[in-house]
Design a protein around this motif. Structure first.
Motif, PDB file in Angstrom:
ATOM      1  N   ILE A 263       0.843  -1.201   0.000  1.00 57.43           N
ATOM      2  CA  ILE A 263       0.000   0.000   0.000  1.00 57.43           C
ATOM      3  C   ILE A 263       0.874   1.246   0.000  1.00 57.43           C
ATOM      4  N   ALA A 264       1.903   1.258   0.856  1.00 53.72           N
ATOM      5  CA  ALA A 264       2.807   2.416   0.916  1.00 53.72           C
ATOM      6  C   ALA A 264       3.493   2.642  -0.433  1.00 53.72           C
ATOM      7  N   ALA A 265       3.927   1.556  -1.050  1.00 55.32           N
ATOM      8  CA  ALA A 265       4.603   1.669  -2.348  1.00 55.32           C
ATOM      9  C   ALA A 265       3.649   2.190  -3.416  1.00 55.32           C
ATOM     10  N   SER A 266       2.383   1.753  -3.350  1.00 57.06           N
ATOM     11  CA  SER A 266       1.401   2.202  -4.344  1.00 57.06           C
ATOM     12  C   SER A 266       1.115   3.690  -4.230  1.00 57.06           C
ATOM     13  N   LEU A 267       1.426   4.246  -3.049  1.00 59.41           N
ATOM     14  CA  LEU A 267       1.207   5.679  -2.825  1.00 59.41           C
ATOM     15  C   LEU A 267       2.499   6.470  -2.975  1.00 59.41           C
ATOM     16  N   GLY A 268       3.515   5.823  -3.586  1.00 59.37           N
ATOM     17  CA  GLY A 268       4.727   6.528  -3.968  1.00 59.37           C
ATOM     18  C   GLY A 268       5.939   6.329  -3.080  1.00 59.37           C
ATOM     19  N   HIS A 269       5.819   5.486  -2.040  1.00 56.18           N
ATOM     20  CA  HIS A 269       6.921   5.351  -1.092  1.00 56.18           C
ATOM     21  C   HIS A 269       7.897   4.232  -1.452  1.00 56.18           C
ATOM     22  N   THR A 270       9.125   4.437  -1.024  1.00 57.08           N
ATOM     23  CA  THR A 270      10.182   3.436  -1.204  1.00 57.08           C
ATOM     24  C   THR A 270      10.223   2.539   0.027  1.00 57.08           C
ATOM     25  N   ILE A 271      10.334   1.241  -0.200  1.00 57.44           N
ATOM     26  CA  ILE A 271      10.375   0.286   0.907  1.00 57.44           C
ATOM     27  C   ILE A 271      11.780  -0.287   1.033  1.00 57.44           C
TER      28      ILE A 271
ATOM     29  N   SER B 294       3.448  11.685   5.473  1.00 58.92           N
ATOM     30  CA  SER B 294       4.236  11.431   4.270  1.00 58.92           C
ATOM     31  C   SER B 294       4.674  12.742   3.634  1.00 58.92           C
ATOM     32  N   ARG B 295       5.907  12.789   3.150  1.00 62.00           N
ATOM     33  CA  ARG B 295       6.389  13.940   2.397  1.00 62.00           C
ATOM     34  C   ARG B 295       5.960  13.849   0.929  1.00 62.00           C
ATOM     35  N   LEU B 296       5.439  12.685   0.550  1.00 61.83           N
ATOM     36  CA  LEU B 296       5.101  12.445  -0.856  1.00 61.83           C
ATOM     37  C   LEU B 296       3.606  12.422  -1.120  1.00 61.83           C
ATOM     38  N   CYS B 297       2.834  12.101  -0.067  1.00 60.49           N
ATOM     39  CA  CYS B 297       1.394  11.925  -0.238  1.00 60.49           C
ATOM     40  C   CYS B 297       0.669  12.609   0.919  1.00 60.49           C
ATOM     41  N   PRO B 298       0.251  13.869   0.757  1.00 58.14           N
ATOM     42  CA  PRO B 298      -0.417  14.599   1.839  1.00 58.14           C
ATOM     43  C   PRO B 298      -1.636  13.848   2.375  1.00 58.14           C
ATOM     44  N   GLY B 299      -1.741  13.815   3.706  1.00 60.74           N
ATOM     45  CA  GLY B 299      -2.871  13.133   4.327  1.00 60.74           C
ATOM     46  C   GLY B 299      -2.585  11.692   4.697  1.00 60.74           C
TER      47      GLY B 299
END
Length: 410
Positions: free
Chosen positions: A172-180, A366-371
């Motif tokens: 889920i985190a990766a789908s919202l733009g985050h690196t794992i 998140s710095r990449l996905c507000p909220g």
């Protein structure tokens, strides 16, 4: 304002309760995939729940985190173990400190912590939904759509992702733009292929000094503390801490490494040699087996004699210079080949998770996905044994909950 918390562990539950407490107008729904929330809290610490650690200096506290210490430094200045103690105390739960600094409820029952959290959630109006696994999350600014595996869709303004080391949480985190950062085991025991050592299962020695030699590190990792011999090798707090600090290197080396054990950490080779020479003079007619050196457990002493190929029945007078040197080596720098890691238990810890640079640790947003917010082990944070992992869960959950409840968060 509607908030959804995904994950009903310590971090998620604390975040949900904090958000609902901070802003009564904030509607909070917690989604737990399993049949009951807080399952890890319930089994932790042998069913007693090691809530936190008696360390109230953030600069000292962060030294117990192989990964995430730097990011937590500021966070602990806002919510640290003293705040955890106060939070539970205000809700009728008193904690006690054990000699090693670990803190437990005075009841010695994890149900005390579980009941406190669930009762507070009920009082604050948090809606807890169990057996509600999440399939996916879509961000269509400013809203989120949470798709459950049942097919139901929940729309909300903010999400707290607190799924622990669950692969689904990482997806889920990766789908919202985050690196794992790739998850690997931490806090595990060492498998040592030595039948004679396994005959000592259940034997504890405290203190010991351990050094773990790993490729890629300029110097060995070191820990001092209790060591427990098990039927598969070595365990105990000192081993678990070494496994945490060496987690990534050990995984890269397929859990093959060399462990050096000093069974007499309060001594050095010179003092041990002098003591052996003294025993050789004073106990010349006695068999080696009859004298347990430095009050080491007799079974361990006999084992160390066998490692030196010394007959336990020979007298001290007949101990050769070579044999004496071998004993000095085994007592202070015994070498053990690690052949793997022990089997996971229900409360294992992993390192890895959401890359910390992508998260604002003042708010846990998140710095990449507000909220989108994070708390607990879904982040690339892990502590050594002793209550530190729960404390990072309470701290990140509290900060995330406070921030989520603020109407003007961007």
């Amino acid at each position: 304002m509607r908030s959804v918390v995904i994950g009903g562990g310590a971090a998620g539950f604390f975040g949900a309760v904090t958000a609902a407490t901070a802003n009564p107008d904030c509607s909070v729904t917690l989604l737990e995939a399993g049949p009951a929330p807080l399952s890890k809290v319930r089994i932790s610490g042998g069913g007693r729940c090691n809530v936190t650690h008696h360390c109230f200096d953030p600069a000292q506290l962060v030294q117990h985190y192989p990964r995430g210490g730097k990011a937590l430094r500021g966070a602990f200045s806002r919510f640290q173990p003293q705040d955890t103690i106060t939070w539970f105390n205000q809700r009728g739960v008193r904690l006690k400190t054990e000699p090693d600094g670990r803190m437990f409820p005075v009841t010695d029952d994890s149900a005390t912590i579980v009941d406190c959290l669930t009762q507070t959630a009920t009082e604050m109006g948090v809606r807890v939904r169990t057996r509600s696994p999440v399939a996916s999350v879509r961000h269509t600014p400013p809203m989120f759509e949470v798709q459950l595996k049942s097919g139901e869709t929940i729309r909300c303004d903010r999400i707290l992702l607190a799924t622990g080391s669950s692969p689904q949480g990482h997806r889920i985190a990766a789908s919202l733009g985050h690196t794992i950062e790739p998850p690997v085991p931490s806090l595990f025991t060492f498998n040592v292929q030595d039948a004679r050592l396994r005959d000592l299962k259940g034997l504890a020695v405290n203190p010991t000094a351990l050094r773990l030699t790993l490729e890629g590190l300029k110097k060995p990792l070191a820990q001092t503390g209790p060591l427990l011999i098990t039927h598969w090798g070595l365990s105990g707090p000192a081993v678990l801490k070494l496994s945490a600090w060496g987690a990534r290197h050990l995984q890269q080396q397929h859990y093959q490494a060399t462990l050096t054990v000093n069974w007499l950490p309060d001594q050095n080779q010179d003092t041990v040699r002098a003591a052996l020479l003294s025993a050789k003079a004073v106990r010349s007619r006695q068999a080696l087996a009859t004298h347990s050196f430095y009050d080491l457990p007799k079974r361990l002493w006999h084992y160390l004699l066998h490692r030196c190929d010394l007959d336990p029945q020979i007298t001290w007078a007949n101990l050769s210079k070579k044999g004496l040197n071998q004993l000095v080596q085994e007592l202070t720098q015994g070498s053990y080949a690690i052949a793997g890691k022990g089997v996971f238990k229900d409360e294992f810890v992993t390192c890895g998770g959401v890359r910390l640079k992508e998260v604002n640790f003042k708010t846990l947003e998140s710095r990449l996905c507000p909220g989108l917010y994070f708390a607990g082990e879904v982040l690339d944070i892990d502590g050594v044994t002793g209550g530190f992992n729960f404390q990072s869960a309470w701290t990140t959950g509290w900060l995330a909950g406070q921030s989520m409840a603020t109407p003007d968060v961007s």
